[in-house]
Enzyme design. Structure first.
Site, mmCIF file in Angstrom:
data_model
loop_
_atom_site.group_PDB
_atom_site.id
_atom_site.type_symbol
_atom_site.label_atom_id
_atom_site.label_comp_id
_atom_site.label_asym_id
_atom_site.label_seq_id
_atom_site.Cartn_x
_atom_site.Cartn_y
_atom_site.Cartn_z
ATOM 1 N N GLY A 1 0.848 -1.197 0.000
ATOM 2 C CA GLY A 1 0.000 0.000 0.000
ATOM 3 C C GLY A 1 0.883 1.246 0.000
ATOM 4 O O GLY A 1 1.955 1.231 0.609
ATOM 5 N N ASP B 1 1.196 -5.532 53.610
ATOM 6 C CA ASP B 1 1.253 -6.642 52.640
ATOM 7 C C ASP B 1 1.445 -7.972 53.374
ATOM 8 O O ASP B 1 2.506 -8.590 53.288
ATOM 9 C CB ASP B 1 2.416 -6.349 51.671
ATOM 10 C CG ASP B 1 2.553 -7.390 50.578
ATOM 11 O OD1 ASP B 1 1.581 -8.122 50.325
ATOM 12 O OD2 ASP B 1 3.648 -7.471 49.980
HETATM 13 C C1 SPV Z 1 4.566 -7.643 45.201
HETATM 14 O O1 SPV Z 1 4.673 -6.765 44.329
HETATM 15 O O2 SPV Z 1 3.612 -7.723 45.955
HETATM 16 C C2 SPV Z 1 5.591 -8.681 45.318
HETATM 17 C C3 SPV Z 1 6.966 -8.377 44.907
HETATM 18 O O3 SPV Z 1 5.282 -9.735 45.807
HETATM 19 S S1 SPV Z 1 7.799 -7.836 46.320
HETATM 20 O O4 SPV Z 1 7.078 -6.696 46.872
HETATM 21 O O5 SPV Z 1 9.147 -7.453 45.927
HETATM 22 O O6 SPV Z 1 7.833 -8.920 47.287
HETATM 23 MG MG MG Z 2 3.444 -9.731 46.806
#
Ligand code: SPV
Ligand code: MG
Length: 431
Positions: free
Chosen positions: A90, A204
């Protein structure tokens, strides 16, 4: 009979392409160079259809005499190989991203004594327009799920970035930068436990339950099309993990990564500042095997995350575990470390690669971030995850706007730290 070469992706067939095929077939025997996934993915997004599916569609189009694979983004290697009398394309490549390829084609055809035929662009329809229309409709769970394995096969390294909300998902989906070697984009998203928990104001430690994690995931799924790797933390009990696997598959998630820790899970980046208790190898193998038995599709991946280095154990411990987990059915391994040098990760990758030449390795270079993707790929990595960067970038930006308002007791000074109102209003379009 002249041979006319036509290089194409063959993913989306529209009247503009049919017009070129018709023109080519009118002038001779049409030889289609069908671009492989590998050839495409370095420059454009992965096609919706696999090579085999695209082959099946194109070979059934009237006027196509023969199909050969085009393994390179440039047409030139196939032109030298098949020496056609002409190549057809094209005329829209006279400007834009294919300009350089066009110049190379003219040079090669002049050398080979062949012709370049340019067909006038069919107004109002192009692959780009159709791709954009499809993107606005979205994807299906089935297509999304299978994409990760295809990307692993097609790319030297798959580039994944964290998303913890619809908005960060949109950034992962849309952010791009044009480099000399083509368009650079993220290949998919990491549903991180750290950033999902943090954005909810929680630590976490698996305190955000799976149902809530899935709600964040749904927000991301609803406004994106790229593949997703889900951070499954420890996976919980095997009896529960099997349900997680099925739920993720049903939603079109491509992979879950589960880590070999037990007890109260703490974020890995604390390293040995906190107790990092590893699961007994046999228990974790049993969990992986239960997950593999539970999955419904062939393509879903369960990736075993090795926390030996995080817990202060040597590379040999990680290797022994990697061997056992692979034998138990894990589709890949993720090796994690908080060391800055990268030496431990490199040692693991080298040793693992020697034993398992093709088994996917996932790396999360948060601390050893001085290495480029290509360098990590040379160690053996297949997937690189930027695990927390969008959340970490947003927090200081928000803090600075908030502090500026406090300092001035008005918002005028903070305005320059913010995107214009007009832009935020039009950022998310009504479908
Ligand atoms: C997350 O991003 O939650 C992980 C990677 O598990 S770390 O935070 O490095 O453990
Ligand atoms: Mg994680």
């Amino acid at each position: 009979m002249k041979t006319i070469y036509l290089g194409m992706r063959g993913d989306i067939v529209h009247p503009g392409i049919i017009n070129i095929i018709r023109e080519g077939a009118r002038r001779g025997e049409l030889l289609v160079g069908l671009l492989t996934d590998k050839a495409i993915v370095a420059h454009k997004r992965l096609p919706y259809l696999s090579y085999e599916q695209r082959h099946e569609v194109i070979e059934n189009i009237k006027g196509v005499a023969r199909i050969v694979p085009q393994e390179d983004w440039s047409y030139v290697p196939n032109l030298r190989r098949y020496k056609p009398d002409a190549i057809i394309h094209g005329d829209d490549w006279q400007s834009g991203p294919l300009k350089r390829e066009r110049e190379d084609v003219f040079a090669a055809m002049a050398e080979l004594g062949g012709e370049v035929i340019e067909v006038p662009y069919t107004q109002g329809v192009s692959s780009k327009i159709v791709y954009e229309a499809i993107r606005s409709i979205g994807t299906t769970p089935d297509v999304r799920l299978k994409t990760l394995r295809r990307l692993i096969d097609a790319k030297p390294v798959v580039r994944i970035i964290e998303a913890h909300s619809g908005l960060s998902g949109l950034i992962a989906e849309q952010c791009e930068t044009l480099k000399d070697d083509g368009l650079r984009t993220f290949d998919g998203m990491w549903a991180s436990s750290l950033t999902d928990s943090t954005s909810k104001g929680k630590p976490d430690i698996e305190a955000v339950d799976l149902t809530t994690r899935l709600q964040s995931l749904t927000d991301i799924l609803e406004c994106t099309t790229k593949p997703i790797i889900f951070d499954g933390d420890t996976g919980g009990r095997s009896e529960h993990f099997v349900f997680t696997v099925r739920t993720l598959e049903r939603n079109g998630v491509s992979a879950v990564i589960v880590e070999d820790k037990t007890g109260l899970k703490q974020n890995s980046l604390f390293g040995t500042e906190v107790t990092q208790e590893l699961a007994p190898i046999t228990d974790f193998c049993e969990k992986l095997a239960a997950g593999k038995r539970a999955q419904v599709t062939n393509e879903f991946m369960i990736i075993a995350r090795l926390e030996s280095l995080i817990a202060g154990l040597p590379v040999e411990d990680a290797l022994a575990r990697a061997r056992a987990y692979t034998e138990a059915g894990a589709d890949g391994v993720m090796i994690h470390s908080k060391e800055k040098s990268g030496d431990d990760i490199r040692a693991f990758c080298t040793a693992f690669r020697a034993e398992f030449p093709a088994h996917p390795i996932v790396l999360v270079p948060t601390t050893y971030n001085q290495f480029t993707e290509i360098e990590l790929a040379a160690w053996g990595a297949n997937i690189i995850i930027y695990a927390n960067h969008l959340l970490r970038a947003s927090y200081p930006a928000m803090m600075s706007a908030a502090r500026t308002i406090l300092e001035h007791e008005r918002a005028l000074e903070a305005d320059k730290l913010c995107m214009p109102i007009k832009e935020i209003l039009s950022l998310i379009q009504t479908p």
